[in-house]
Scaffold this active site. Structure first.
Site, PDB file in Angstrom:
ATOM      1  CE1 TYR A   1      -4.207   1.804   0.566  1.00  0.00           C
ATOM      2  CE2 TYR A   1      -2.656   3.377   1.494  1.00  0.00           C
ATOM      3  CZ  TYR A   1      -3.911   3.079   1.002  1.00  0.00           C
ATOM      4  OH  TYR A   1      -4.855   4.064   0.918  1.00  0.00           O
TER       5      TYR A   1
ATOM      6  CG  PHE B   1      -7.125  16.577 -24.620  1.00  0.00           C
ATOM      7  CD1 PHE B   1      -7.115  16.055 -25.902  1.00  0.00           C
ATOM      8  CD2 PHE B   1      -7.632  15.799 -23.602  1.00  0.00           C
ATOM      9  CE1 PHE B   1      -7.602  14.783 -26.143  1.00  0.00           C
ATOM     10  CE2 PHE B   1      -8.121  14.529 -23.834  1.00  0.00           C
ATOM     11  CZ  PHE B   1      -8.106  14.022 -25.112  1.00  0.00           C
ATOM     12  CG  ASP B   2     -11.731  15.945 -25.083  1.00  0.00           C
ATOM     13  OD1 ASP B   2     -10.575  15.655 -24.764  1.00  0.00           O
ATOM     14  OD2 ASP B   2     -12.568  15.092 -25.402  1.00  0.00           O
TER      15      ASP B   2
ATOM     16  CG  ASP C   1      -2.331  17.967 -21.706  1.00  0.00           C
ATOM     17  OD1 ASP C   1      -1.943  16.818 -21.452  1.00  0.00           O
ATOM     18  OD2 ASP C   1      -3.469  18.217 -22.142  1.00  0.00           O
TER      19      ASP C   1
ATOM     20  CB  ALA D   1      -0.878  13.014 -23.573  1.00  0.00           C
TER      21      ALA D   1
ATOM     22  CE  LYS E   1      -4.289   9.758 -24.702  1.00  0.00           C
ATOM     23  NZ  LYS E   1      -4.435  11.031 -24.068  1.00  0.00           N
TER      24      LYS E   1
ATOM     25  CG  HIS F   1     -17.087  13.894 -27.411  1.00  0.00           C
ATOM     26  ND1 HIS F   1     -16.974  14.868 -26.443  1.00  0.00           N
ATOM     27  CD2 HIS F   1     -15.994  13.107 -27.273  1.00  0.00           C
ATOM     28  CE1 HIS F   1     -15.853  14.676 -25.773  1.00  0.00           C
ATOM     29  NE2 HIS F   1     -15.241  13.617 -26.250  1.00  0.00           N
TER      30      HIS F   1
HETATM   31  C1  PLP Z   1      -5.579  11.782 -23.436  1.00  0.00           C
HETATM   32  C2  PLP Z   1      -5.235  13.156 -23.092  1.00  0.00           C
HETATM   33  C3  PLP Z   1      -5.613  13.725 -21.873  1.00  0.00           C
HETATM   34  C4  PLP Z   1      -6.472  12.984 -20.865  1.00  0.00           C
HETATM   35  O1  PLP Z   1      -5.899  11.815 -20.441  1.00  0.00           O
HETATM   36  P1  PLP Z   1      -6.747  10.493 -20.088  1.00  0.00           P
HETATM   37  O2  PLP Z   1      -5.681   9.525 -19.746  1.00  0.00           O
HETATM   38  O3  PLP Z   1      -7.548  10.123 -21.276  1.00  0.00           O
HETATM   39  O4  PLP Z   1      -7.605  10.846 -18.924  1.00  0.00           O
HETATM   40  C5  PLP Z   1      -5.224  15.017 -21.622  1.00  0.00           C
HETATM   41  N1  PLP Z   1      -4.527  15.734 -22.520  1.00  0.00           N
HETATM   42  C6  PLP Z   1      -4.139  15.215 -23.694  1.00  0.00           C
HETATM   43  C7  PLP Z   1      -3.355  16.034 -24.654  1.00  0.00           C
HETATM   44  C8  PLP Z   1      -4.502  13.932 -24.025  1.00  0.00           C
HETATM   45  O5  PLP Z   1      -4.159  13.430 -25.222  1.00  0.00           O
END
Ligand code: PLP
Length: 458
Positions: free
Chosen positions: A72, A124-125, A215, A217, A258, A450
């Site tokens: 843990y 990003f969304d 951000d 990813a 990603k 969406h």
């Molecule tokens: C996928 C993504 C996110 C969100 O991540 P999740 O793992 O899907 O929650 C945030 N920003 C970017 C640029 C992404 O591609």
């Protein structure tokens, strides 16, 4: 003869795919209310819905999972991941989370307040969702060149520094908690940000006393584009480039699904101990204890290994080369996509593809439905459905670009699958004059509609 290109890995395990008929697919699509997210995956032949969490892990990642430490607190897997993050990305503090949006939720709980403004490059969304959920505003400062799909610009993810400075001047400093830089920029087509732009954004942030959050990813794909396109980086390794990139960030959020090539996972990287302490409170509340967040020990081990594999040049060349291969095939059929081709996906210009379908009837969604019915290939709308309604007027927001995104999972499909996809889309293109109507909304959620929207033919 020059030796042709070949993948930098071989296949050890396979998963069967099921073919279907057009009649079956027409029924399935109707039952799914024309929302591709509603299709069960066994109905899909080639799944290009997303590159998120859909990659194939390596034998080294699977073996790392076997020695995951499920304690843990203070698990060795936590320290393995902590060391990888500090070694490759250079962040002293980190918090594990279950995925990228969870990292956003935790970090933004500390940083974002009602009435704030968060400038950045095509947020990003989920990022935008987490900003707007807190009654703050995301301000898009992407360069205008990003919105001209045929224009060549090597770094269409770049921030327009004039737009950014305008935003920084327009609001008091305490209303701008940070600048967010998305690398690569998904919304504008998997487009990279140049090192020069990162440096300049950081300098502008310093001038106004505002931190920069990445951000991150697809940071490794971004680094590949810097190496192959930006002057002065040709001879640097991906890892050297990655290190410099993150030197311009105060914090980072990561969706490990990603570029860390795992099926689930995420984290926050930080330099400030104070932010780490405040974020820790929210991490414990929303995610889990500080040394596992939303992940099991084996997940953290696979993630740590994935960060190393994802920053190898040969792997990135194979991956990004495959995306470009699909883009070139489509181009040879006259189908227009965002160019230069992005890192993780091909973004087909749906308005160019289906000029007769009205914007109000969701053009890219219409194309996605047609592609599935044609061949069982599932892609995703990056258009008006995704752009959602204006939070104040509640009117549909029409984005500058209406895309159908073909996202390529990492190390999963072969170029034969790319050929099949390209021909499927070419078949739809051939009958595009007959496609004149799109869809009407039957039901939608108040935010991020969406995913669950239900549609009927207009
Ligand atoms: C996928 C993504 C996110 C969100 O991540 P999740 O793992 O899907 O929650 C945030 N920003 C970017 C640029 C992404 O591609």
């Amino acid at each position: 003869m020059q030796l042709p290109f070949a993948e930098s890995y071989k296949i050890k395990m396979v998963e069967p795919l099921r073919r279907s008929t057009r009649e079956e697919r027409e029924i399935w699509m109707k039952e799914a209310r024309y929302n591709l997210f509603n299709l069960s995956s066994d109905k899909v032949f080639i799944d290009l819905l997303t590159d998120s969490g859909t990659g194939a892990m390596s034998d080294r990642q699977w073996s790392a999972m076997m020695i995951g430490d499920e304690s843990y607190a203070g698990a060795s897997s936590y320290f393995r991941l902590k060391n990888a993050i500090s070694d490759l990305l250079g962040f002293e503090y980190f918090l594990p989370t279950h995925q990228g949006r969870a990292a956003e939720n935790v970090l933004f709980s500390v940083l974002v307040k009602e009435g704030d403004f968060v400038p950045g490059n095509s947020h990003f969304d989920t990022t935008k969702g987490h900003i707007e959920f807190r009654r703050a505003k995301a301000v898009d400062c992407t360069i205008n060149e990003a919105f001209d799909v045929t224009l060549y610009h090597p770094f269409k993810g770049n921030v327009d520094l004039n737009k950014l400075e305008e935003c920084l001047n327009a609001h008091p400093r305490e209303k701008i908690p940070f600048i967010i830089l998305t690398v690569t920029c998904n919304t504008s087509g998997g487009q990279p940000v140049s090192m020069k732009n990162m440096r300049e954004v950081k300098e502008l942030g310093n001038k106004y006393g505002i931190p920069v959050v990445f951000d991150a990813a697809r940071f490794a794909e971004n680094a590949y584009f810097i190496k192959t396109r930006e002057e002065g980086y040709k001879d640097k390794t991906i890892r050297e480039i990655v290190k410099e990139m993150f030197s311009y960030a105060d914090c980072m959020t990561m969706s490990a699904k990603k570029d860390a090539i795992v099926n689930m996972g995420g984290f926050i990287g930080m330099r400030s101990q104070e932010i780490f302490r405040q974020a820790s409170v929210f991490n414990i509340m929303f995610e889990g204890y500080l040394t596992y967040g939303g992940m099991s020990g084996r997940d953290m081990n696979a993630l740590a290994e994935g960060l190393y594999e994802g920053t190898e040049f040969d792997y990135l060349q194979t991956r990004i080369g495959q995306v470009a291969y699909l883009g070139e095939r489509l181009k040879s059929f006259g189908i227009q996509s965002q160019e230069p081709f992005g890192g993780h996906a091909i973004f087909v210009d749906a308005v160019h593809f289906l000029p007769k379908v009205p914007r109000a009837e969701y053009v890219a969604q219409t194309l996605g439905v047609e592609l599935f019915i044609e061949a069982g290939v599932r892609a995703v709308e990056i258009g008006t459905l995704l752009a959602d309604r204006d939070p104040i007027t509640r009117m549909d927001r029409y984005p500058e670009l209406e895309f159908l995104r073909l996202a390529i999972p990492r190390r999963v499909y072969t170029n034969n699958h790319m050929d099949y996809t390209a021909v499927a889309l070419a078949n739809v293109f051939e009958r595009r004059d007959k496609i004149t109507r799109g869809f009407r909304i039957l039901h939608e959620a108040p935010i991020m509609r969406h995913f669950t929207v239900e549609l009927e033919r207009a």
